[in-house]
Design a protein around this motif. Structure first.
Motif, PDB file in Angstrom:
ATOM      1  N   ARG A   1       5.934  19.791   3.218  1.00  0.00           N
ATOM      2  CA  ARG A   1       4.863  20.125   4.152  1.00  0.00           C
ATOM      3  C   ARG A   1       4.260  21.489   3.826  1.00  0.00           C
ATOM      4  NH1 ARG A   1       3.781  23.056   8.398  1.00  0.00           N
ATOM      5  NH2 ARG A   1       5.831  24.048   8.360  1.00  0.00           N
ATOM      6  N   ARG A   2       5.112  22.446   3.512  1.00  0.00           N
ATOM      7  CA  ARG A   2       4.629  23.787   3.176  1.00  0.00           C
ATOM      8  C   ARG A   2       3.869  23.811   1.857  1.00  0.00           C
ATOM      9  NH1 ARG A   2       9.424  28.054   5.003  1.00  0.00           N
ATOM     10  NH2 ARG A   2       9.459  27.434   7.203  1.00  0.00           N
ATOM     11  N   ALA A   3       4.108  22.798   1.039  1.00  0.00           N
ATOM     12  CA  ALA A   3       3.360  22.694  -0.214  1.00  0.00           C
ATOM     13  C   ALA A   3       1.973  22.092  -0.008  1.00  0.00           C
ATOM     14  CB  ALA A   3       4.148  21.860  -1.222  1.00  0.00           C
ATOM     15  N   GLY A   4       1.649  21.742   1.230  1.00  0.00           N
ATOM     16  CA  GLY A   4       0.314  21.243   1.539  1.00  0.00           C
ATOM     17  C   GLY A   4       0.203  19.744   1.686  1.00  0.00           C
ATOM     18  N   VAL A   5       1.326  19.034   1.686  1.00  0.00           N
ATOM     19  CA  VAL A   5       1.311  17.580   1.803  1.00  0.00           C
ATOM     20  C   VAL A   5       1.347  17.181   3.278  1.00  0.00           C
ATOM     21  CG1 VAL A   5       2.536  15.445   1.256  1.00  0.00           C
ATOM     22  CG2 VAL A   5       2.459  17.296  -0.416  1.00  0.00           C
ATOM     23  N   ASN A   6       0.544  16.203   3.646  1.00  0.00           N
ATOM     24  CA  ASN A   6       0.545  15.680   5.012  1.00  0.00           C
ATOM     25  C   ASN A   6       1.737  14.728   5.155  1.00  0.00           C
ATOM     26  OD1 ASN A   6       0.076  14.482   7.513  1.00  0.00           O
ATOM     27  ND2 ASN A   6      -2.139  14.406   7.230  1.00  0.00           N
ATOM     28  N   THR A   7       2.878  15.283   5.518  1.00  0.00           N
ATOM     29  CA  THR A   7       4.111  14.492   5.570  1.00  0.00           C
ATOM     30  C   THR A   7       4.059  13.431   6.665  1.00  0.00           C
ATOM     31  OG1 THR A   7       5.117  16.191   6.977  1.00  0.00           O
ATOM     32  CG2 THR A   7       5.520  16.341   4.604  1.00  0.00           C
ATOM     33  N   ARG A   8       3.347  13.722   7.754  1.00  0.00           N
ATOM     34  CA  ARG A   8       3.258  12.734   8.838  1.00  0.00           C
ATOM     35  C   ARG A   8       2.482  11.506   8.393  1.00  0.00           C
ATOM     36  NH1 ARG A   8       2.192  16.132  14.476  1.00  0.00           N
ATOM     37  NH2 ARG A   8       4.163  17.307  14.442  1.00  0.00           N
ATOM     38  N   LEU A   9       1.379  11.737   7.700  1.00  0.00           N
ATOM     39  CA  LEU A   9       0.591  10.606   7.207  1.00  0.00           C
ATOM     40  C   LEU A   9       1.383   9.813   6.167  1.00  0.00           C
ATOM     41  CD1 LEU A   9      -2.061   9.052   7.132  1.00  0.00           C
ATOM     42  CD2 LEU A   9      -2.874  10.651   5.385  1.00  0.00           C
ATOM     43  N   THR A  10       2.117  10.518   5.317  1.00  0.00           N
ATOM     44  CA  THR A  10       2.953   9.835   4.321  1.00  0.00           C
ATOM     45  C   THR A  10       3.980   8.945   5.003  1.00  0.00           C
ATOM     46  OG1 THR A  10       2.702  11.666   2.749  1.00  0.00           O
ATOM     47  CG2 THR A  10       4.563  10.162   2.404  1.00  0.00           C
ATOM     48  N   THR A  11       4.617   9.474   6.047  1.00  0.00           N
ATOM     49  CA  THR A  11       5.613   8.691   6.788  1.00  0.00           C
ATOM     50  C   THR A  11       4.964   7.483   7.454  1.00  0.00           C
ATOM     51  OG1 THR A  11       6.928  10.685   7.218  1.00  0.00           O
ATOM     52  CG2 THR A  11       7.328   8.772   8.630  1.00  0.00           C
ATOM     53  N   LEU A  12       3.808   7.689   8.069  1.00  0.00           N
ATOM     54  CA  LEU A  12       3.116   6.573   8.711  1.00  0.00           C
ATOM     55  C   LEU A  12       2.773   5.486   7.694  1.00  0.00           C
ATOM     56  CD1 LEU A  12       0.408   6.671  11.432  1.00  0.00           C
ATOM     57  CD2 LEU A  12      -0.052   5.390   9.346  1.00  0.00           C
ATOM     58  N   MET A  13       2.330   5.890   6.507  1.00  0.00           N
ATOM     59  CA  MET A  13       1.883   4.924   5.507  1.00  0.00           C
ATOM     60  C   MET A  13       3.021   4.045   4.988  1.00  0.00           C
ATOM     61  SD  MET A  13      -1.290   4.910   5.335  1.00  0.00           S
ATOM     62  CE  MET A  13      -1.329   3.748   3.964  1.00  0.00           C
ATOM     63  N   VAL A  14       4.236   4.580   4.906  1.00  0.00           N
ATOM     64  CA  VAL A  14       5.327   3.741   4.399  1.00  0.00           C
ATOM     65  C   VAL A  14       5.633   2.605   5.380  1.00  0.00           C
ATOM     66  CG1 VAL A  14       6.349   5.609   3.040  1.00  0.00           C
ATOM     67  CG2 VAL A  14       7.190   5.193   5.353  1.00  0.00           C
ATOM     68  N   TYR A  15       5.403   2.839   6.676  1.00  0.00           N
ATOM     69  CA  TYR A  15       5.620   1.764   7.650  1.00  0.00           C
ATOM     70  C   TYR A  15       4.467   0.766   7.639  1.00  0.00           C
ATOM     71  CZ  TYR A  15       9.641   4.332   9.239  1.00  0.00           C
ATOM     72  OH  TYR A  15      10.864   4.956   9.274  1.00  0.00           O
ATOM     73  N   VAL A  16       3.270   1.239   7.310  1.00  0.00           N
ATOM     74  CA  VAL A  16       2.153   0.317   7.103  1.00  0.00           C
ATOM     75  C   VAL A  16       2.451  -0.601   5.918  1.00  0.00           C
ATOM     76  CG1 VAL A  16      -0.284   0.140   6.453  1.00  0.00           C
ATOM     77  CG2 VAL A  16       0.442   1.869   8.108  1.00  0.00           C
ATOM     78  N   ILE A  17       2.967  -0.028   4.846  1.00  0.00           N
ATOM     79  CA  ILE A  17       3.341  -0.813   3.662  1.00  0.00           C
ATOM     80  C   ILE A  17       4.424  -1.825   4.015  1.00  0.00           C
ATOM     81  CG2 ILE A  17       4.444  -0.683   1.387  1.00  0.00           C
ATOM     82  CD1 ILE A  17       3.074   2.053   1.047  1.00  0.00           C
ATOM     83  N   SER A  18       5.416  -1.385   4.785  1.00  0.00           N
ATOM     84  CA  SER A  18       6.518  -2.271   5.161  1.00  0.00           C
ATOM     85  C   SER A  18       6.021  -3.429   6.024  1.00  0.00           C
ATOM     86  CB  SER A  18       7.585  -1.469   5.914  1.00  0.00           C
ATOM     87  OG  SER A  18       8.659  -2.297   6.308  1.00  0.00           O
ATOM     88  N   GLY A  19       5.168  -3.137   6.997  1.00  0.00           N
ATOM     89  CA  GLY A  19       4.636  -4.192   7.858  1.00  0.00           C
ATOM     90  C   GLY A  19       3.777  -5.186   7.097  1.00  0.00           C
ATOM     91  N   THR A  20       2.962  -4.673   6.161  1.00  0.00           N
ATOM     92  CA  THR A  20       2.117  -5.552   5.358  1.00  0.00           C
ATOM     93  C   THR A  20       2.960  -6.450   4.461  1.00  0.00           C
ATOM     94  OG1 THR A  20       0.396  -3.839   5.353  1.00  0.00           O
ATOM     95  CG2 THR A  20       0.188  -5.614   3.740  1.00  0.00           C
ATOM     96  N   ALA A  21       4.014  -5.882   3.875  1.00  0.00           N
ATOM     97  CA  ALA A  21       4.904  -6.671   3.014  1.00  0.00           C
ATOM     98  C   ALA A  21       5.623  -7.751   3.814  1.00  0.00           C
ATOM     99  CB  ALA A  21       5.924  -5.752   2.339  1.00  0.00           C
ATOM    100  N   ALA A  22       6.054  -7.425   5.027  1.00  0.00           N
ATOM    101  CA  ALA A  22       6.720  -8.419   5.880  1.00  0.00           C
ATOM    102  C   ALA A  22       5.752  -9.548   6.237  1.00  0.00           C
ATOM    103  CB  ALA A  22       7.258  -7.754   7.143  1.00  0.00           C
ATOM    104  N   ALA A  23       4.488  -9.193   6.467  1.00  0.00           N
ATOM    105  CA  ALA A  23       3.475 -10.216   6.751  1.00  0.00           C
ATOM    106  C   ALA A  23       3.265 -11.126   5.547  1.00  0.00           C
ATOM    107  CB  ALA A  23       2.158  -9.553   7.139  1.00  0.00           C
ATOM    108  N   ALA A  24       3.229 -10.532   4.345  1.00  0.00           N
ATOM    109  CA  ALA A  24       3.090 -11.337   3.125  1.00  0.00           C
ATOM    110  C   ALA A  24       4.270 -12.295   2.973  1.00  0.00           C
ATOM    111  CB  ALA A  24       2.990 -10.422   1.906  1.00  0.00           C
ATOM    112  N   ALA A  25       5.464 -11.809   3.297  1.00  0.00           N
ATOM    113  CA  ALA A  25       6.644 -12.673   3.223  1.00  0.00           C
ATOM    114  C   ALA A  25       6.550 -13.809   4.233  1.00  0.00           C
ATOM    115  CB  ALA A  25       7.904 -11.845   3.480  1.00  0.00           C
ATOM    116  N   GLY A  26       6.034 -13.519   5.432  1.00  0.00           N
ATOM    117  CA  GLY A  26       5.867 -14.559   6.443  1.00  0.00           C
ATOM    118  C   GLY A  26       4.869 -15.619   6.017  1.00  0.00           C
TER     119      GLY A  26
END
Length: 339
Positions: free
Chosen positions: A221-246
């Motif tokens: 975070r101190r290096a300038g990375v939006n860690t919250r957005l990064t965390t949110l995006m991994v769950y978006v990826i997970s949900g999309t992958a689960a939908a593809a599996a369904g």
């Protein structure tokens, strides 16, 4: 002259030692992958000896086809667990998208639109859960455990506990039943997703951010990375992958069921951890996840071919996975001490 003649010999002797050290460090760094690869080979050899049908081409292709949903979601779960989080809702998202896919097709919605809508739904579910985890600071275990219950409940509410059939003539079923050049289409879809996942995880800034968030979120975070957005995006990826599996599961079975994916999240997490990704975050590997997922699939298939009682199968499977993960952790800890 004595000094000048001995100096070259000293410099000449150094490269072999350096080369040997580099090889050892590389082996240590990939110890988890090597261990799961060896374990996978041992499992395949054991079942090849125990059952005559295991190593046949039809059975192996069947294993690959059936493991496609697991491979897809496990690849996405690697991102989640590498950040130090977890997603327990993937089995419920799979059931919901499977159910809604069948219901949407019955309502006359074109199948390409159904696929896009289900992927969007999975991403939306992941975004909602990711918001509470990343921005409201609620532990991922609690958020996704609640999601597991709520989403499964929605699937049950929609179907009333019954399966919704899909017309066998609908092109939608191609996603789960068709073959291309002798390879099941679900396996090809999984291969493409795994390839994209590998590139993103290992060769993009986002992949480095994911690892950094799991290792030391504050430093990233101190290096300038939006860690919250990064965390949110991994769950978006997970949900999309689960939908593809369904979607793939509904297409293969020809129906959508609210009972689909029961315990699926446990298989996914086992595959990821078995492959060497740390549950504490900061260390992940897509290649190890692939081997872990295939190992889980092969164990399940081999036990069925060995005519083992269905009541004993989960006991044996769980025990084998626990032993393999224990050995994996021991090897990794040994490598850290050696350093």
């Amino acid at each position: 002259m004595t000094i000048s003649t001995t100096e070259p010999s000293l410099h000449a002797a150094a490269p072999p030692r350096v080369h040997k050290t580099r090889l050892r460090d590389k082996a240590m760094a990939n110890g988890s992958i090597i261990s799961i690869a060896l374990f996978f080979i041992v499992v395949c050899v054991v079942f090849s000896v125990a059952t005559s049908a295991f190593m046949t081409a039809p059975n192996l292709l069947n294993v690959v086809r059936q493991s496609a949903p697991l491979l897809i979601v496990a690849a996405a779960m690697t991102f989640v667990i590498t950040t130090g989080g977890i997603d327990l809702s993937v089995g419920s998202v799979l059931a919901l998208t499977s159910t809604l896919s069948a219901a949407s097709l019955q309502a006359g919605i074109p199948w390409p639109a159904v696929v896009l809508l289900m992927l969007a739904l999975g991403g939306f579910v992941g975004a909602v859960q990711g918001f509470f985890i990343a921005y409201e600071r609620i532990p991922s275990f609690i958020v996704t455990l609640a999601g597991l219950s709520v989403i499964r409940g929605l699937a049950l509410l929609i179907t009333g506990g019954y399966s919704i059939p899909i017309d066998a003539e609908n092109p939608f079923t191609v996603l789960g039943r068709a073959w291309f050049l002798g390879v099941p289409v679900p396996a090809l879809i999984a291969l493409v997703i795994l390839g994209v996942g590998y590139i993103v995880f290992n060769q993009t800034p986002f992949g480095r951010y994911v690892t950094g968030v799991g290792a030391n979120a504050e430093a990233v975070r101190r290096a300038g990375v939006n860690t919250r957005l990064t965390t949110l995006m991994v769950y978006v990826i997970s949900g999309t992958a689960a939908a593809a599996a369904g979607i793939i599961l509904a297409a293969r079975l020809g129906s959508g069921s609210s009972n689909a994916g029961q315990g699926f999240e446990l298989d996914v997490i086992a595959a990821v951890v078995l492959g060497g990704t740390s549950l504490f975050g900061g260390r992940g590997t897509i290649l190890g996840t692939v081997l872990g997922a295939l190992t889980v699939a092969v164990i399940a298939n081999g036990l069925i071919l060995a005519h083992m009682s269905p009541f004993l199968t989960p006991i044996v499977t769980g025990s084998i996975i626990l032993i393999a993960i224990w050995l994996n952790f021991r090897i990794f800890k040994g490598a850290v001490r050696s350093r």
